[in-house]
Every structure is written in C-alpha cells, then in structure tokens.
Design a protein around this motif. Structure first.
Motif, PDB file in Angstrom:
ATOM      1  N   ARG A  93      64.035  80.613  12.785  1.00 34.36           N
ATOM      2  CA  ARG A  93      65.186  81.111  13.541  1.00 34.36           C
ATOM      3  C   ARG A  93      64.749  81.650  14.901  1.00 34.36           C
ATOM      4  N   GLY A  94      63.561  82.254  14.946  1.00 35.44           N
ATOM      5  CA  GLY A  94      63.032  82.692  16.230  1.00 35.44           C
ATOM      6  C   GLY A  94      62.792  81.523  17.176  1.00 35.44           C
ATOM      7  N   GLY A  95      62.292  80.395  16.634  1.00 37.66           N
ATOM      8  CA  GLY A  95      62.120  79.207  17.470  1.00 37.66           C
ATOM      9  C   GLY A  95      63.445  78.647  17.949  1.00 37.66           C
ATOM     10  N   LEU A  96      64.461  78.668  17.091  1.00 39.27           N
ATOM     11  CA  LEU A  96      65.793  78.193  17.501  1.00 39.27           C
ATOM     12  C   LEU A  96      66.390  79.092  18.575  1.00 39.27           C
ATOM     13  N   ALA A  97      66.203  80.407  18.441  1.00 38.22           N
ATOM     14  CA  ALA A  97      66.746  81.332  19.440  1.00 38.22           C
ATOM     15  C   ALA A  97      66.022  81.224  20.774  1.00 38.22           C
ATOM     16  N   ALA A  98      64.765  80.752  20.754  1.00 40.11           N
ATOM     17  CA  ALA A  98      64.003  80.640  22.003  1.00 40.11           C
ATOM     18  C   ALA A  98      64.406  79.432  22.832  1.00 40.11           C
ATOM     19  N   LEU A  99      65.104  78.480  22.240  1.00 40.84           N
ATOM     20  CA  LEU A  99      65.510  77.294  22.998  1.00 40.84           C
ATOM     21  C   LEU A  99      66.619  77.654  23.984  1.00 40.84           C
ATOM     22  N   PRO A 100      66.547  77.163  25.194  1.00 43.58           N
ATOM     23  CA  PRO A 100      67.637  77.424  26.152  1.00 43.58           C
ATOM     24  C   PRO A 100      68.927  76.731  25.725  1.00 43.58           C
ATOM     25  N   LYS A 101      70.042  77.299  26.149  1.00 41.72           N
ATOM     26  CA  LYS A 101      71.346  76.769  25.767  1.00 41.72           C
ATOM     27  C   LYS A 101      71.538  75.339  26.267  1.00 41.72           C
ATOM     28  N   GLY A 102      70.835  74.982  27.346  1.00 47.04           N
ATOM     29  CA  GLY A 102      70.977  73.645  27.898  1.00 47.04           C
ATOM     30  C   GLY A 102      70.559  72.544  26.938  1.00 47.04           C
ATOM     31  N   GLU A 121      73.552  71.843  24.812  1.00 46.53           N
ATOM     32  CA  GLU A 121      74.547  71.138  25.617  1.00 46.53           C
ATOM     33  C   GLU A 121      74.125  69.701  25.878  1.00 46.53           C
ATOM     34  N   ALA A 122      72.825  69.471  26.055  1.00 48.93           N
ATOM     35  CA  ALA A 122      72.343  68.110  26.269  1.00 48.93           C
ATOM     36  C   ALA A 122      72.571  67.250  25.027  1.00 48.93           C
ATOM     37  N   ALA A 123      72.340  67.840  23.848  1.00 50.97           N
ATOM     38  CA  ALA A 123      72.589  67.091  22.608  1.00 50.97           C
ATOM     39  C   ALA A 123      74.071  66.747  22.467  1.00 50.97           C
ATOM     40  N   GLU A 124      74.949  67.672  22.822  1.00 49.27           N
ATOM     41  CA  GLU A 124      76.382  67.385  22.770  1.00 49.27           C
ATOM     42  C   GLU A 124      76.765  66.329  23.793  1.00 49.27           C
ATOM     43  N   ALA A 125      76.140  66.374  24.975  1.00 51.16           N
ATOM     44  CA  ALA A 125      76.446  65.382  26.005  1.00 51.16           C
ATOM     45  C   ALA A 125      76.034  63.973  25.590  1.00 51.16           C
ATOM     46  N   LEU A 126      75.033  63.877  24.740  1.00 52.35           N
ATOM     47  CA  LEU A 126      74.613  62.564  24.238  1.00 52.35           C
ATOM     48  C   LEU A 126      75.525  62.036  23.141  1.00 52.35           C
ATOM     49  N   GLY A 127      76.485  62.838  22.725  1.00 50.08           N
ATOM     50  CA  GLY A 127      77.414  62.402  21.687  1.00 50.08           C
ATOM     51  C   GLY A 127      76.854  62.490  20.284  1.00 50.08           C
ATOM     52  N   ASP A 137      76.147  64.096  16.618  1.00 49.75           N
ATOM     53  CA  ASP A 137      76.775  65.056  15.725  1.00 49.75           C
ATOM     54  C   ASP A 137      75.779  66.173  15.398  1.00 49.75           C
ATOM     55  N   TYR A 138      76.201  67.122  14.555  1.00 50.71           N
ATOM     56  CA  TYR A 138      75.387  68.316  14.320  1.00 50.71           C
ATOM     57  C   TYR A 138      74.013  67.958  13.747  1.00 50.71           C
ATOM     58  N   TRP A 139      73.982  67.137  12.697  1.00 46.06           N
ATOM     59  CA  TRP A 139      72.727  66.856  12.018  1.00 46.06           C
ATOM     60  C   TRP A 139      71.801  66.007  12.860  1.00 46.06           C
ATOM     61  N   LYS A 140      72.354  65.032  13.597  1.00 41.06           N
ATOM     62  CA  LYS A 140      71.506  64.229  14.478  1.00 41.06           C
ATOM     63  C   LYS A 140      70.955  65.065  15.619  1.00 41.06           C
ATOM     64  N   ALA A 141      71.782  65.975  16.144  1.00 38.82           N
ATOM     65  CA  ALA A 141      71.304  66.851  17.218  1.00 38.82           C
ATOM     66  C   ALA A 141      70.165  67.740  16.727  1.00 38.82           C
ATOM     67  N   GLN A 142      70.308  68.265  15.510  1.00 37.72           N
ATOM     68  CA  GLN A 142      69.246  69.102  14.966  1.00 37.72           C
ATOM     69  C   GLN A 142      67.972  68.300  14.708  1.00 37.72           C
ATOM     70  N   ALA A 143      68.126  67.086  14.185  1.00 33.15           N
ATOM     71  CA  ALA A 143      66.961  66.285  13.818  1.00 33.15           C
ATOM     72  C   ALA A 143      66.233  65.701  15.025  1.00 33.15           C
ATOM     73  N   VAL A 147      66.849  66.557  18.588  1.00 31.97           N
ATOM     74  CA  VAL A 147      66.720  67.337  19.814  1.00 31.97           C
ATOM     75  C   VAL A 147      66.291  68.776  19.538  1.00 31.97           C
ATOM     76  N   ILE A 148      67.015  69.470  18.689  1.00 31.30           N
ATOM     77  CA  ILE A 148      66.828  70.919  18.539  1.00 31.30           C
ATOM     78  C   ILE A 148      65.623  71.255  17.679  1.00 31.30           C
ATOM     79  N   MET A 149      65.609  70.758  16.450  1.00 25.08           N
ATOM     80  CA  MET A 149      64.586  71.192  15.495  1.00 25.08           C
ATOM     81  C   MET A 149      63.164  70.812  15.909  1.00 25.08           C
ATOM     82  N   PRO A 150      62.899  69.616  16.471  1.00 32.30           N
ATOM     83  CA  PRO A 150      61.514  69.353  16.912  1.00 32.30           C
ATOM     84  C   PRO A 150      61.001  70.371  17.917  1.00 32.30           C
ATOM     85  N   GLN A 151      61.853  70.787  18.850  1.00 29.64           N
ATOM     86  CA  GLN A 151      61.419  71.781  19.829  1.00 29.64           C
ATOM     87  C   GLN A 151      61.258  73.153  19.201  1.00 29.64           C
ATOM     88  N   ALA A 152      62.162  73.511  18.288  1.00 28.37           N
ATOM     89  CA  ALA A 152      62.067  74.819  17.636  1.00 28.37           C
ATOM     90  C   ALA A 152      60.811  74.913  16.770  1.00 28.37           C
TER      91      ALA A 152
END
Length: 429
Positions: free
Chosen positions: A315-324, A327-333, A335-341, A343-348
C-alpha cells in the motif's frame, strides 16, 4: 577579437582524458574514503582498534577449534586445557540440525525437494530462463508435499484438481454470471476440496498406489522445518498482500472495511499469540474428528501474519505513485484489473522491493518462534543437543552454526533484492 568569433555555447565536446595518476592511486582512494576529515579518521581508528581487539579475543578460540570428537569431554582432552572451540558438535549432529528427527533412510526426499525448489524458483526469479518452466513451478508445491510428508501421490493431485474445477467453472460462468463468475469458481473449488478431494484420492490410490512411506510432522525439525514454513509463508503472503492492499484502497465500503479490520487486527497481535492459537485453539473451529496437521496450522497463521504486513508495504508503494499514472491508465481505456496489472502494480512493487524483502527476511527469522509450541526448529534442537550427556555444556558453537546458516539465507535474499532493483532501474541517476 571580432564579435563573430564569440561563442556562448560549446559546439563540440571535449575528448575524455585520463585523471592524474595521483588521484586514482590506491593510497589516495584509501585516504579519501577512510581519512577524508577528522571525524572519518577518528571513526576509522576506533573501528580498527575494535577489530584488533575482537580478533585477539576470538582468533585463538577459533584457531584451536576441534572438529573431530564425539563428546565435549573428548574435545577438552584434545585441547588439553587451552582455549578453543568445539565444532565437533556440528560435525556430530549436523544431520539433526538440518532434518530434525526425520528418518535417516529418507534424507534423500527433503534434499531432492530442496533441489527441485531451486529449479522451480529459477523462472520466477530470473526471467531470462524459459517461461515454459513456470508449469513446473506451479506443480512443485504438491510434489514437495508428497516428497517430504509421503503418503499417496493422489492427494496433492486431487488438490490440484480443485484448481482445474475452478478454472472450468470460471470459463463456463463468465458469459452468463458476469461479475459472479469468480465467486462461483471459488465456491466450486472449496466444495471440491471439502467433499470430493479425499474420496477421489483414496479411490485413485486403491487403483494405482503411487506411495511413499509417510513421515509425521513431529519427526520434522531443524532447517527443514524453517525452510518449509518460511518459503511457504513468503510465497503465499506476497499475492495475498497484493489483494489485501487493493482491498484497503478499494472504494467499496464493505471490501475496504474487511481489509482494514483484518490488517489492523493481525498487526496488533504478536506472532507468538497466533502460533499458540494455531497449536491449541484452531482445532476447536473445525468439524469433530478433523486431524489438521500442526505444521499446516502454523503455516496458515504465519501466512496470515505476513500477509497483513505485506499489504501495508505494498500500500505504501501504491500511495507513492503519482496520480498521473492512474490517469494515464484511464486514458488508455484500461479497466480496473488491466490497469492494476499493466500500469499500477508493476511500479508499486518496484518501489516496494526493499520493504518486501525486509518483510521476507523477518518472516524467515521468525520461524524460530515455533519452538514455543513444541516444534523442533534449529533452536529447539540445539537445546536438546546441549541437554544430552555427550554435549552438555556446549553453547556458542551450536548458535554460531545456526546463525551462520540463517545469515546465508537472509544475505542471499538481500543480494537478490539489490540485483532486482538494478535490473528494474529505468532512470540513469
């Protein structure tokens, strides 16, 4: 000089030149690193004095060590009154420290399981290895259980069939049940494990008996027990911690509340209390007549304990990611699970690598706490060895050996985390 010859920006790069010989000499580098200023010099001198005193105190004790004896009295006779270590206890009881009271005729089974574990971890830890080996990594837990505990091979096979049932139900119900497909698949797997796994394995064993002599959990101990509990807890706590961290950040009140209550309750209870719960109370919550293996109960409690801490690290890694990034994952269209798998989770996870490995190291060392519930970890075995008539009075040698082995495992995890950070580093700072 005319106005046209003035240049404010260099138009060509200077060629690289070797530094002066004096700047790169070993003596100069040593002076800068150890005696750069008076504080650094003072600390260097104090460290050297402490090192010399330590070597003078421990050196003769290690130098005159005895490796070939069968009792402490025999060691003292060989030393003839001089100071020296009696590492013969390690040579005499090393199998007991590694395997506990595991039958000596079956030592090949845990050794083979450990070797196969290294093969199974290869494609997980080192991506250049063929990804087809991940199939063996998935099958390894059942194979390791069969090798270490023995019994029929069909028991772990029937457990794996529960995952096959879940996959089939998920594929069938995805089109019709929509969001309930995952719940139906999970329910089908649980029902299979509760009501069908045991009869199926018994029937298959009567037809094709692939059997190994059974070894009870009470006969296991030493580093075999620490590795089984530690590796299983580490392997399960990371994916469960990811799910729990996402649950705590969820916008659904029920999911978030359950995740928060679980994390805060587990983190507020000492691990030793949970181990006593596993040893004494867990059977009261199971159906009458259920024979739930003690080591399995300990693994469950250790995994739950590690999962709560792992969730907070992630959760600390997720909170450290910038909001952008969200937003970039949403801009790519996505969904929640694909964005996490994707874009978000690899960086976190990349950000959380030091905290994750720190939790893993702490978990592996905490496996020694099972001594308080009667399991024979290396510390418990050292106490039983020191209580024997042959080695009564031995002390430091056993704990040096145990601490050295724990250091090798923990240092290996630390070095791998540093390798992983370098491999995943994308900036050039």
């Amino acid at each position: 000089m005319s106005q046209s010859n003035l240049a404010f920006v260099r138009t060509e790069m200077l060629s690289a030149r070797t530094p002066p010989a004096g700047e790169t000499s070993p003596l100069n580098l040593l002076r800068k690193s150890l005696f750069g200023n008076w504080v650094s010099g003072l600390l260097t001198v104090m460290s050297l004095i402490a090192l010399v005193l330590m070597v003078r105190a421990i050196g003769p004790w290690l130098y005159h060590s005895v490796w070939n004896a069968h009792s402490l009295s025999e060691c003292r006779q060989i030393l003839a009154g001089s100071e020296g270590a009696c590492f013969a206890v390690v040579r005499d009881r090393w199998t007991q420290l590694l395997f506990g009271f595991y039958p000596s005729a079956f030592y090949w089974r845990p050794v083979l399981a450990f070797g196969l574990m290294l093969v199974a971890l290869g494609p997980v830890l080192f991506p250049p290895l063929p990804r087809r080996m991940l199939w063996f990594s998935a099958l390894f837990p059942g194979l390791a259980y069969w090798l270490i505990w023995g019994g029929t091979l069909w028991l772990p096979v029937s457990v794996y069939m529960g995952f096959i049932v879940a996959a089939l139900l998920l594929a069938i119900s995805r089109r019709r049940a929509g969001g309930l497909a995952a719940g139906l698949a999970l329910a089908g797997a649980v029902l299979w494990w509760l009501f069908a796994a045991s009869p199926v394995s018994t029937a298959a064993a009567s037809l094709l008996p692939f059997m190994l002599p059974a070894v009870s959990s009470r006969e296991m101990g030493g580093f075999l027990l620490s590795i089984v509990i530690g590796v299983t807890g580490i392997s399960l706590s990371l994916p469960l911690g990811v799910v729990l961290a996402l649950g705590r950040r969820s916008k659904m009140p029920l999911v978030k509340s359950i995740s928060v209550i679980f994390i805060e309750f587990i983190r507020g209870v000492p691990l030793i209390t949970m181990l006593f719960t596993a040893s004494l109370l867990l059977n009261y919550f199971l159906p009458p007549g259920t024979n739930f293996d003690l080591i399995l109960r300990v693994i469950i409690m250790v995994t739950l304990f590690a999962t709560a801490y792992m969730a907070e690290v992630i959760r600390g890694g997720l909170a450290a990611l910038p909001k952008g990034q969200y937003e970039a994952a949403e801009a790519l269209g996505l969904d929640y699970w694909k964005a996490q798998a994707l874009v978000i989770m690899p960086q976190a996870l990349k950000i959380s690598i030091p905290g994750i490995v720190n939790s893993f190291i702490g978990l592996f060392k905490d496996t020694t706490l099972v001594v308080f519930i009667g399991l024979l970890d290396p510390v418990a075995l050292s106490n039983s060895i020191r209580a024997s008539t042959d080695w009564q009075g031995i002390y430091w040698e056993l704990f040096i050996f145990i601490g050295g082995l724990f250091f090798l495992f923990c240092f290996g995890m630390s070095r791998y985390s540093m390798h992983l950070e370098r491999r995943l580093k994308t900036d050039h700072r």
